[in-house]
Design a protein around this motif. Sequence first.
Motif, PDB file in Angstrom:
ATOM      1  N   PHE A  27       0.824  -1.207   0.000  1.00 21.62           N
ATOM      2  CA  PHE A  27       0.000   0.000   0.000  1.00 21.62           C
ATOM      3  C   PHE A  27       0.863   1.265   0.000  1.00 21.62           C
ATOM      4  N   SER A  28       0.269   2.341  -0.503  1.00 17.97           N
ATOM      5  CA  SER A  28       0.912   3.655  -0.446  1.00 17.97           C
ATOM      6  C   SER A  28       0.581   4.323   0.880  1.00 17.97           C
ATOM      7  N   PHE A  34       6.741  10.376   8.944  1.00 17.94           N
ATOM      8  CA  PHE A  34       6.919  10.664  10.367  1.00 17.94           C
ATOM      9  C   PHE A  34       5.681  10.262  11.161  1.00 17.94           C
ATOM     10  N   LYS A  35       4.501  10.623  10.670  1.00 14.23           N
ATOM     11  CA  LYS A  35       3.259  10.267  11.363  1.00 14.23           C
ATOM     12  C   LYS A  35       3.068   8.755  11.394  1.00 14.23           C
ATOM     13  N   GLY A  74      -5.626   3.637   9.064  1.00 17.38           N
ATOM     14  CA  GLY A  74      -5.426   5.055   9.352  1.00 17.38           C
ATOM     15  C   GLY A  74      -4.269   5.698   8.614  1.00 17.38           C
ATOM     16  N   PHE A  75      -3.263   4.911   8.234  1.00 21.59           N
ATOM     17  CA  PHE A  75      -2.040   5.525   7.707  1.00 21.59           C
ATOM     18  C   PHE A  75      -1.619   4.991   6.338  1.00 21.59           C
ATOM     19  N   SER A  82     -10.188  -4.457   3.615  1.00 19.92           N
ATOM     20  CA  SER A  82      -8.839  -4.897   3.275  1.00 19.92           C
ATOM     21  C   SER A  82      -7.915  -4.809   4.485  1.00 19.92           C
ATOM     22  N   ALA A  83      -8.088  -3.751   5.286  1.00 17.63           N
ATOM     23  CA  ALA A  83      -7.273  -3.585   6.493  1.00 17.63           C
ATOM     24  C   ALA A  83      -7.547  -4.709   7.495  1.00 17.63           C
ATOM     25  N   ILE A  84      -8.821  -5.064   7.647  1.00 19.56           N
ATOM     26  CA  ILE A  84      -9.188  -6.181   8.531  1.00 19.56           C
ATOM     27  C   ILE A  84      -8.533  -7.471   8.036  1.00 19.56           C
TER      28      ILE A  84
END
Length: 218
Positions: A27-28, A34-35, A74-75, A82-84
Amino acid sequence: VYVELLMTALVLLSEAFIVQSYCGYLFSNKSTKFKTACAYLVGYVILLILAVFWGNLYVNALSYTLVNLIILYGFYVCGFVSAIFHSIVLTALMCLSEVLCTVVISLYTQDYSAYQTRVPVFAALAVISKLIYVLLCVISARAFSPHKSGTYENKSMWKLCMLPLSSAFVAVVVAYICIYGELPMDLQIAVSICLGVLFFANIYTIRIYNNTEKVNYD
Protein backbone atom coordinates in the motif's frame (compact mmCIF):
# COMPACT_ATOMS: atom_id res chain seq x y z
CA VAL A 1 13.53 -8.79 34.57
CA TYR A 2 15.23 -5.93 32.70
CA VAL A 3 16.84 -8.35 30.25
CA GLU A 4 13.46 -9.98 29.58
CA LEU A 5 11.87 -6.56 29.07
CA LEU A 6 14.64 -5.55 26.66
CA MET A 7 14.36 -8.78 24.67
CA THR A 8 10.56 -8.45 24.45
CA ALA A 9 10.95 -4.85 23.25
CA LEU A 10 13.45 -5.94 20.59
CA VAL A 11 11.13 -8.73 19.43
CA LEU A 12 8.25 -6.25 19.05
CA LEU A 13 10.57 -3.79 17.31
CA SER A 14 11.48 -6.50 14.81
CA GLU A 15 7.80 -7.27 14.27
CA ALA A 16 7.10 -3.58 13.65
CA PHE A 17 9.78 -3.50 10.93
CA ILE A 18 8.36 -6.67 9.36
CA VAL A 19 4.81 -5.29 9.34
CA GLN A 20 6.02 -1.97 7.94
CA SER A 21 7.85 -3.78 5.16
CA TYR A 22 4.73 -5.82 4.35
CA CYS A 23 2.35 -2.85 4.42
CA GLY A 24 4.77 -0.55 2.60
CA TYR A 25 5.10 -3.05 -0.24
CA LEU A 26 1.35 -3.49 -0.70
CA PHE A 27 0.00 0.00 0.00
CA SER A 28 0.91 3.66 -0.45
CA ASN A 29 1.24 5.92 2.58
CA LYS A 30 -1.79 8.05 3.42
CA SER A 31 0.14 10.16 5.93
CA THR A 32 3.71 11.40 6.17
CA LYS A 33 6.44 8.91 7.02
CA PHE A 34 6.92 10.66 10.37
CA LYS A 35 3.26 10.27 11.36
CA THR A 36 3.28 6.64 10.24
CA ALA A 37 6.44 5.96 12.24
CA CYS A 38 4.83 7.58 15.31
CA ALA A 39 1.77 5.35 14.83
CA TYR A 40 3.99 2.26 14.83
CA LEU A 41 5.84 3.55 17.89
CA VAL A 42 2.69 4.21 19.91
CA GLY A 43 0.97 1.01 18.77
CA TYR A 44 3.88 -1.28 19.54
CA VAL A 45 4.63 0.39 22.87
CA ILE A 46 1.04 -0.47 23.82
CA LEU A 47 1.70 -4.06 22.69
CA LEU A 48 4.84 -4.12 24.82
CA ILE A 49 2.93 -2.95 27.90
CA LEU A 50 0.23 -5.58 27.35
CA ALA A 51 2.82 -8.32 26.78
CA VAL A 52 4.77 -7.45 29.94
CA PHE A 53 1.93 -6.74 32.36
CA TRP A 54 -0.82 -8.97 30.97
CA GLY A 55 0.98 -11.79 29.20
CA ASN A 56 -2.16 -13.51 27.94
CA LEU A 57 -1.72 -15.19 24.55
CA TYR A 58 -5.22 -14.42 23.29
CA VAL A 59 -5.12 -10.81 24.47
CA ASN A 60 -1.74 -10.34 22.81
CA ALA A 61 -2.98 -11.83 19.52
CA LEU A 62 -6.15 -9.71 19.54
CA SER A 63 -4.29 -6.51 20.44
CA TYR A 64 -1.69 -7.25 17.75
CA THR A 65 -4.48 -7.56 15.18
CA LEU A 66 -6.20 -4.36 16.35
CA VAL A 67 -2.99 -2.29 16.36
CA ASN A 68 -2.12 -3.39 12.83
CA LEU A 69 -5.71 -2.77 11.72
CA ILE A 70 -5.60 0.81 13.02
CA ILE A 71 -2.22 1.44 11.39
CA LEU A 72 -3.32 -0.05 8.06
CA TYR A 73 -6.62 1.78 7.87
CA GLY A 74 -5.43 5.06 9.35
CA PHE A 75 -2.04 5.52 7.71
CA TYR A 76 -2.13 3.60 4.41
CA VAL A 77 -4.34 3.84 1.33
CA CYS A 78 -6.28 0.76 2.34
CA GLY A 79 -10.01 0.08 2.64
CA PHE A 80 -11.48 -1.01 5.95
CA VAL A 81 -12.29 -4.56 4.81
CA SER A 82 -8.84 -4.90 3.27
CA ALA A 83 -7.27 -3.59 6.49
CA ILE A 84 -9.19 -6.18 8.53
CA PHE A 85 -8.09 -8.94 6.14
CA HIS A 86 -4.40 -8.02 6.15
CA SER A 87 -4.26 -7.44 9.91
CA ILE A 88 -5.68 -10.94 10.42
CA VAL A 89 -3.20 -12.33 7.87
CA LEU A 90 -0.29 -10.70 9.71
CA THR A 91 -1.44 -12.16 13.04
CA ALA A 92 -1.90 -15.60 11.50
CA LEU A 93 1.56 -15.48 9.90
CA MET A 94 3.13 -14.35 13.16
CA CYS A 95 1.49 -17.21 15.07
CA LEU A 96 2.47 -19.68 12.34
CA SER A 97 6.09 -18.53 12.54
CA GLU A 98 6.10 -19.25 16.28
CA VAL A 99 4.71 -22.74 15.68
CA LEU A 100 7.23 -23.48 12.91
CA CYS A 101 10.07 -22.24 15.11
CA THR A 102 8.97 -24.62 17.87
CA VAL A 103 8.82 -27.48 15.37
CA VAL A 104 12.34 -26.72 14.11
CA ILE A 105 13.82 -26.52 17.61
CA SER A 106 12.00 -29.68 18.75
CA LEU A 107 13.88 -31.64 16.07
CA TYR A 108 17.00 -31.62 18.24
CA THR A 109 15.85 -30.80 21.76
CA GLN A 110 12.79 -31.09 24.00
CA ASP A 111 14.37 -29.05 26.80
CA TYR A 112 13.19 -25.46 26.67
CA SER A 113 14.73 -24.39 30.00
CA ALA A 114 17.71 -22.82 28.19
CA TYR A 115 15.23 -20.52 26.46
CA GLN A 116 14.48 -18.92 29.84
CA THR A 117 17.98 -18.94 31.33
CA ARG A 118 20.37 -18.12 28.47
CA VAL A 119 20.17 -14.85 26.56
CA PRO A 120 21.78 -16.11 23.30
CA VAL A 121 19.36 -19.06 23.16
CA PHE A 122 16.41 -16.68 23.59
CA ALA A 123 17.94 -14.41 20.93
CA ALA A 124 18.53 -17.31 18.52
CA LEU A 125 14.98 -18.64 18.89
CA ALA A 126 13.54 -15.14 18.49
CA VAL A 127 15.61 -14.56 15.35
CA ILE A 128 14.55 -17.94 13.91
CA SER A 129 10.89 -17.14 14.56
CA LYS A 130 11.09 -13.63 13.11
CA LEU A 131 13.06 -14.76 10.06
CA ILE A 132 10.32 -17.31 9.37
CA TYR A 133 7.83 -14.45 9.83
CA VAL A 134 9.83 -12.39 7.32
CA LEU A 135 9.80 -15.27 4.84
CA LEU A 136 6.05 -15.80 5.18
CA CYS A 137 5.38 -12.07 4.80
CA VAL A 138 7.57 -11.82 1.69
CA ILE A 139 5.67 -14.68 0.05
CA SER A 140 2.26 -13.36 1.16
CA ALA A 141 3.01 -9.80 0.06
CA ARG A 142 3.87 -11.08 -3.41
CA ALA A 143 0.73 -13.22 -3.47
CA PHE A 144 -1.47 -10.20 -2.67
CA SER A 145 0.60 -7.70 -4.63
CA PRO A 146 -0.97 -5.51 -7.33
CA HIS A 147 2.46 -5.29 -8.98
CA LYS A 148 3.28 -7.13 -12.15
CA SER A 149 4.44 -10.69 -11.63
CA GLY A 150 6.40 -12.20 -14.49
CA THR A 151 8.93 -15.00 -14.72
CA TYR A 152 11.79 -12.68 -13.84
CA GLU A 153 10.02 -11.29 -10.78
CA ASN A 154 9.10 -14.79 -9.57
CA LYS A 155 12.70 -15.97 -9.88
CA SER A 156 13.88 -12.87 -8.03
CA MET A 157 11.35 -13.51 -5.26
CA TRP A 158 12.62 -17.04 -4.67
CA LYS A 159 16.18 -15.74 -4.62
CA LEU A 160 15.07 -13.16 -2.07
CA CYS A 161 13.47 -15.91 0.04
CA MET A 162 16.84 -17.64 0.28
CA LEU A 163 18.14 -14.76 2.42
CA PRO A 164 15.89 -15.33 5.48
CA LEU A 165 16.05 -19.10 4.93
CA SER A 166 19.85 -19.23 5.02
CA SER A 167 19.94 -16.77 7.93
CA ALA A 168 17.44 -18.91 9.85
CA PHE A 169 19.68 -21.94 9.27
CA VAL A 170 22.60 -20.01 10.78
CA ALA A 171 20.43 -19.09 13.78
CA VAL A 172 19.40 -22.74 14.22
CA VAL A 173 23.06 -23.77 14.33
CA VAL A 174 23.79 -21.01 16.85
CA ALA A 175 20.83 -22.09 19.00
CA TYR A 176 22.10 -25.69 18.99
CA ILE A 177 25.59 -24.57 20.06
CA CYS A 178 24.22 -22.30 22.79
CA ILE A 179 21.89 -25.00 24.17
CA TYR A 180 24.52 -27.72 24.41
CA GLY A 181 27.62 -25.57 24.93
CA GLU A 182 28.76 -23.50 27.92
CA LEU A 183 29.71 -20.10 26.52
CA PRO A 184 31.35 -17.36 28.64
CA MET A 185 29.21 -14.28 29.29
CA ASP A 186 31.12 -11.96 26.96
CA LEU A 187 30.75 -14.47 24.13
CA GLN A 188 27.03 -14.85 24.89
CA ILE A 189 26.60 -11.08 24.57
CA ALA A 190 28.60 -11.03 21.32
CA VAL A 191 26.52 -13.89 19.86
CA SER A 192 23.27 -12.14 20.80
CA ILE A 193 24.41 -8.89 19.15
CA CYS A 194 25.51 -10.73 15.99
CA LEU A 195 22.12 -12.45 15.76
CA GLY A 196 20.38 -9.09 16.04
CA VAL A 197 22.61 -7.63 13.32
CA LEU A 198 21.87 -10.65 11.13
CA PHE A 199 18.13 -10.16 11.49
CA PHE A 200 18.10 -6.42 10.82
CA ALA A 201 20.44 -6.92 7.84
CA ASN A 202 17.70 -9.17 6.41
CA ILE A 203 15.05 -6.51 7.02
CA TYR A 204 17.18 -3.76 5.50
CA THR A 205 17.98 -5.82 2.40
CA ILE A 206 14.34 -6.77 1.85
CA ARG A 207 13.20 -3.16 2.27
CA ILE A 208 15.72 -2.00 -0.34
CA TYR A 209 14.56 -4.76 -2.69
CA ASN A 210 10.89 -3.85 -2.14
CA ASN A 211 11.51 -0.15 -2.80
CA THR A 212 13.51 -0.93 -5.94
CA GLU A 213 10.81 -3.26 -7.22
CA LYS A 214 8.06 -0.68 -6.64
CA VAL A 215 10.08 2.05 -8.38
CA ASN A 216 10.71 -0.22 -11.38
CA TYR A 217 7.00 -1.05 -11.54
CA ASP A 218 5.92 2.58 -11.29
